[in-house]
Scaffold this motif. Sequence first.
Motif, PDB file in Angstrom:
ATOM      1  N   PRO A 100       3.084  52.017  -7.337  1.00 13.49           N
ATOM      2  CA  PRO A 100       1.907  52.008  -8.214  1.00 13.49           C
ATOM      3  C   PRO A 100       1.882  50.794  -9.144  1.00 13.49           C
ATOM      4  CG  PRO A 100       2.884  54.192  -8.155  1.00 13.49           C
ATOM      5  CD  PRO A 100       3.846  53.267  -7.472  1.00 13.49           C
ATOM      6  N   LEU A 101       3.060  50.375  -9.614  1.00 15.81           N
ATOM      7  CA  LEU A 101       3.130  49.192 -10.474  1.00 15.81           C
ATOM      8  C   LEU A 101       2.714  47.946  -9.711  1.00 15.81           C
ATOM      9  CD1 LEU A 101       3.834  47.858 -13.127  1.00 15.81           C
ATOM     10  CD2 LEU A 101       6.243  47.790 -12.414  1.00 15.81           C
ATOM     11  N   LEU A 102       3.181  47.819  -8.471  1.00 19.42           N
ATOM     12  CA  LEU A 102       2.774  46.686  -7.646  1.00 19.42           C
ATOM     13  C   LEU A 102       1.264  46.693  -7.410  1.00 19.42           C
ATOM     14  CD1 LEU A 102       5.655  46.569  -4.995  1.00 19.42           C
ATOM     15  CD2 LEU A 102       4.970  44.695  -6.504  1.00 19.42           C
ATOM     16  N   TYR A 103       0.702  47.876  -7.238  1.00 22.20           N
ATOM     17  CA  TYR A 103      -0.747  47.993  -7.056  1.00 22.20           C
ATOM     18  C   TYR A 103      -1.484  47.479  -8.289  1.00 22.20           C
ATOM     19  CZ  TYR A 103      -5.337  50.203  -6.900  1.00 22.20           C
ATOM     20  OH  TYR A 103      -6.686  50.421  -6.943  1.00 22.20           O
ATOM     21  N   LEU A 104      -1.046  47.917  -9.479  1.00 21.89           N
ATOM     22  CA  LEU A 104      -1.693  47.487 -10.724  1.00 21.89           C
ATOM     23  C   LEU A 104      -1.578  45.976 -10.915  1.00 21.89           C
ATOM     24  CD1 LEU A 104      -0.553  50.326 -13.175  1.00 21.89           C
ATOM     25  CD2 LEU A 104      -2.835  49.976 -12.206  1.00 21.89           C
ATOM     26  N   ILE A 105      -0.411  45.422 -10.582  1.00 21.03           N
ATOM     27  CA  ILE A 105      -0.201  43.980 -10.736  1.00 21.03           C
ATOM     28  C   ILE A 105      -1.114  43.203  -9.797  1.00 21.03           C
ATOM     29  CG2 ILE A 105       1.484  42.124 -10.412  1.00 21.03           C
ATOM     30  CD1 ILE A 105       3.637  44.219 -11.249  1.00 21.03           C
ATOM     31  N   HIS A 106      -1.229  43.666  -8.560  1.00 16.13           N
ATOM     32  CA  HIS A 106      -2.133  43.012  -7.603  1.00 16.13           C
ATOM     33  C   HIS A 106      -3.584  43.112  -8.073  1.00 16.13           C
ATOM     34  CE1 HIS A 106       0.238  41.608  -4.214  1.00 16.13           C
ATOM     35  NE2 HIS A 106       1.000  42.668  -4.329  1.00 16.13           N
ATOM     36  N   GLN A 107      -3.939  44.253  -8.667  1.00 18.22           N
ATOM     37  CA  GLN A 107      -5.290  44.424  -9.184  1.00 18.22           C
ATOM     38  C   GLN A 107      -5.587  43.412 -10.290  1.00 18.22           C
ATOM     39  OE1 GLN A 107      -7.233  46.255  -7.015  1.00 18.22           O
ATOM     40  NE2 GLN A 107      -7.961  47.598  -8.643  1.00 18.22           N
ATOM     41  N   GLU A 108      -4.602  43.198 -11.163  1.00 15.08           N
ATOM     42  CA  GLU A 108      -4.782  42.249 -12.257  1.00 15.08           C
ATOM     43  C   GLU A 108      -4.922  40.816 -11.728  1.00 15.08           C
ATOM     44  OE1 GLU A 108      -5.264  42.698 -15.404  1.00 15.08           O
ATOM     45  OE2 GLU A 108      -5.012  44.865 -15.421  1.00 15.08           O
ATOM     46  N   LEU A 109      -4.078  40.455 -10.758  1.00 13.59           N
ATOM     47  CA  LEU A 109      -4.112  39.086 -10.228  1.00 13.59           C
ATOM     48  C   LEU A 109      -5.335  38.838  -9.351  1.00 13.59           C
ATOM     49  CD1 LEU A 109      -0.407  38.295  -9.237  1.00 13.59           C
ATOM     50  CD2 LEU A 109      -1.732  37.317 -11.110  1.00 13.59           C
ATOM     51  N   GLY A 110      -5.731  39.858  -8.594  1.00 10.22           N
ATOM     52  CA  GLY A 110      -6.881  39.698  -7.708  1.00 10.22           C
ATOM     53  C   GLY A 110      -6.692  38.551  -6.729  1.00 10.22           C
ATOM     54  N   LYS A 111      -7.672  37.683  -6.657  1.00 14.01           N
ATOM     55  CA  LYS A 111      -7.652  36.592  -5.683  1.00 14.01           C
ATOM     56  C   LYS A 111      -6.620  35.515  -6.022  1.00 14.01           C
ATOM     57  CE  LYS A 111     -11.310  33.926  -7.981  1.00 14.01           C
ATOM     58  NZ  LYS A 111     -12.636  33.295  -7.815  1.00 14.01           N
ATOM     59  N   TYR A 112      -6.044  35.570  -7.224  1.00 11.73           N
ATOM     60  CA  TYR A 112      -5.099  34.536  -7.613  1.00 11.73           C
ATOM     61  C   TYR A 112      -3.683  34.803  -7.098  1.00 11.73           C
ATOM     62  CZ  TYR A 112      -8.903  33.390 -10.786  1.00 11.73           C
ATOM     63  OH  TYR A 112     -10.131  33.076 -11.301  1.00 11.73           O
ATOM     64  N   TRP A 113      -3.486  35.981  -6.487  1.00 15.26           N
ATOM     65  CA  TRP A 113      -2.145  36.241  -5.948  1.00 15.26           C
ATOM     66  C   TRP A 113      -1.909  35.439  -4.679  1.00 15.26           C
ATOM     67  CZ3 TRP A 113      -0.642  38.652  -1.222  1.00 15.26           C
ATOM     68  CH2 TRP A 113       0.745  38.749  -1.072  1.00 15.26           C
ATOM     69  N   SER A 114      -0.718  34.886  -4.589  1.00 14.52           N
ATOM     70  CA  SER A 114      -0.312  34.172  -3.379  1.00 14.52           C
ATOM     71  C   SER A 114       1.205  34.255  -3.258  1.00 14.52           C
ATOM     72  CB  SER A 114      -0.742  32.706  -3.448  1.00 14.52           C
ATOM     73  OG  SER A 114      -0.180  31.980  -2.359  1.00 14.52           O
ATOM     74  N   PRO A 115       1.723  34.418  -2.043  1.00 18.08           N
ATOM     75  CA  PRO A 115       3.183  34.414  -1.873  1.00 18.08           C
ATOM     76  C   PRO A 115       3.787  33.031  -2.078  1.00 18.08           C
ATOM     77  CG  PRO A 115       2.086  34.509   0.251  1.00 18.08           C
ATOM     78  CD  PRO A 115       1.019  34.670  -0.780  1.00 18.08           C
ATOM     79  N   ASP A 116       2.932  32.005  -2.115  1.00 17.28           N
ATOM     80  CA  ASP A 116       3.387  30.626  -2.309  1.00 17.28           C
ATOM     81  C   ASP A 116       3.087  30.169  -3.736  1.00 17.28           C
ATOM     82  OD1 ASP A 116       4.031  30.315   0.511  1.00 17.28           O
ATOM     83  OD2 ASP A 116       1.862  30.235   0.835  1.00 17.28           O
ATOM     84  N   LEU A 117       3.849  29.187  -4.209  1.00 21.72           N
ATOM     85  CA  LEU A 117       3.594  28.617  -5.534  1.00 21.72           C
ATOM     86  C   LEU A 117       2.488  27.574  -5.411  1.00 21.72           C
ATOM     87  CD1 LEU A 117       7.082  28.158  -7.234  1.00 21.72           C
ATOM     88  CD2 LEU A 117       5.515  30.096  -7.287  1.00 21.72           C
ATOM     89  N   ILE A 118       1.260  28.046  -5.536  1.00 21.25           N
ATOM     90  CA  ILE A 118       0.113  27.141  -5.457  1.00 21.25           C
ATOM     91  C   ILE A 118      -0.888  27.494  -6.551  1.00 21.25           C
ATOM     92  CG2 ILE A 118       0.342  26.715  -2.977  1.00 21.25           C
ATOM     93  CD1 ILE A 118      -1.907  28.692  -2.516  1.00 21.25           C
ATOM     94  N   ILE A 119      -1.662  26.501  -6.977  1.00 18.62           N
ATOM     95  CA  ILE A 119      -2.732  26.688  -7.947  1.00 18.62           C
ATOM     96  C   ILE A 119      -4.064  26.532  -7.230  1.00 18.62           C
ATOM     97  CG2 ILE A 119      -3.862  25.714  -9.971  1.00 18.62           C
ATOM     98  CD1 ILE A 119      -1.414  27.118 -10.793  1.00 18.62           C
ATOM     99  N   GLN A 120      -4.928  27.524  -7.369  1.00 23.78           N
ATOM    100  CA  GLN A 120      -6.237  27.452  -6.744  1.00 23.78           C
ATOM    101  C   GLN A 120      -7.185  26.626  -7.606  1.00 23.78           C
ATOM    102  OE1 GLN A 120      -7.619  31.366  -5.583  1.00 23.78           O
ATOM    103  NE2 GLN A 120      -5.517  32.063  -5.255  1.00 23.78           N
ATOM    104  N   GLU A 121      -8.238  26.132  -6.993  1.00 21.33           N
ATOM    105  CA  GLU A 121      -9.189  25.262  -7.701  1.00 21.33           C
ATOM    106  C   GLU A 121      -9.791  25.944  -8.919  1.00 21.33           C
ATOM    107  OE1 GLU A 121     -12.148  23.722  -5.133  1.00 21.33           O
ATOM    108  OE2 GLU A 121     -10.735  22.727  -3.770  1.00 21.33           O
TER     109      GLU A 121
END
Length: 209
Positions: A100-121
Motif C-alpha cells: 500500500p505504501l508503494l501504491y501511495l508513493i507511485h500515486q504521488e509521483l505519477g508520470k514522473y516515476w522512472s526506474p532510471d535516473l532521468i529528468i523529464q522535460e
Amino acid sequence: MEMFFRVGFFLAYGSFFLLRKHYVNPRKVEETPSSLNEGIQEAVKNEGKLSVAFRGILSVGLITSLILYLVSPDWISNLSLPIPSSLRMFGLIGAVSSLPLLYLIHQELGKYWSPDLIIQEDHQLVTTGVYHWVRHPMYSALTVFMAGISLLSANLIIILPHALTLLSLYSRIEKEEKMMEKRFGEEYLKYEKHTGRLLPRIPLKLMSE
C-alpha cells in the motif's frame, strides 16, 4: 507450512509486479528507438556506465532467482537457511504491508516515476504526501519489501540478489540528489533541510527533550 510461505511469497511478488507494471509511464512504452537511446544515454550520464550495467545484470539475476525458486530444483534446498517460522511470517507481513505504501508513493509521483535516473522535460518537484517528510520513500518501501521477501523465502537464492539490489539502490541516492539539485536548485536545497533521506527527520527540539 512451507507451502503456505511459498504461496504467500508469489502472491506478494505478483502484486508487486502488477503494481509496478501499472505505473510504467505510457510515454516510455511508445518511445522510438532514438528517444529510447537518448533516455539510456541520460541514465548513463546521471548514474555512470558501470552502475547502469550492474543494475541490468542484477535485474537478470533477480528474475532468474525467482524462476529457480518457483521451479524449486533439488539443489535449491541446500541453500535454505534455518529461519524460524515466526520470522518468516514477520517477513510476509512486512512485504505485504509495504505494497500500500508503494501504491501511495507511485500515486504521488505519477508520470514522473522512472526506474532510471532521468529528468523529464516538464518535471516538477513532488513534495506532497509521503514526500513532505521523506525525499526517497520509494527506496524505504522497497527496503521493507525486499527484506520481508528475503526473510519469507529463507533461501540464499532469493536473499543474495535482493541484498545486492538494495545496495545498488542506496548507491544511487547521492547521485539522484545531485541530479535534483542541478535541476531545481534552491528549491530542492530548501526541501532537503526539512526532510530525511529514507526516514522522516526528527526535529532537534524533540531530540533535546
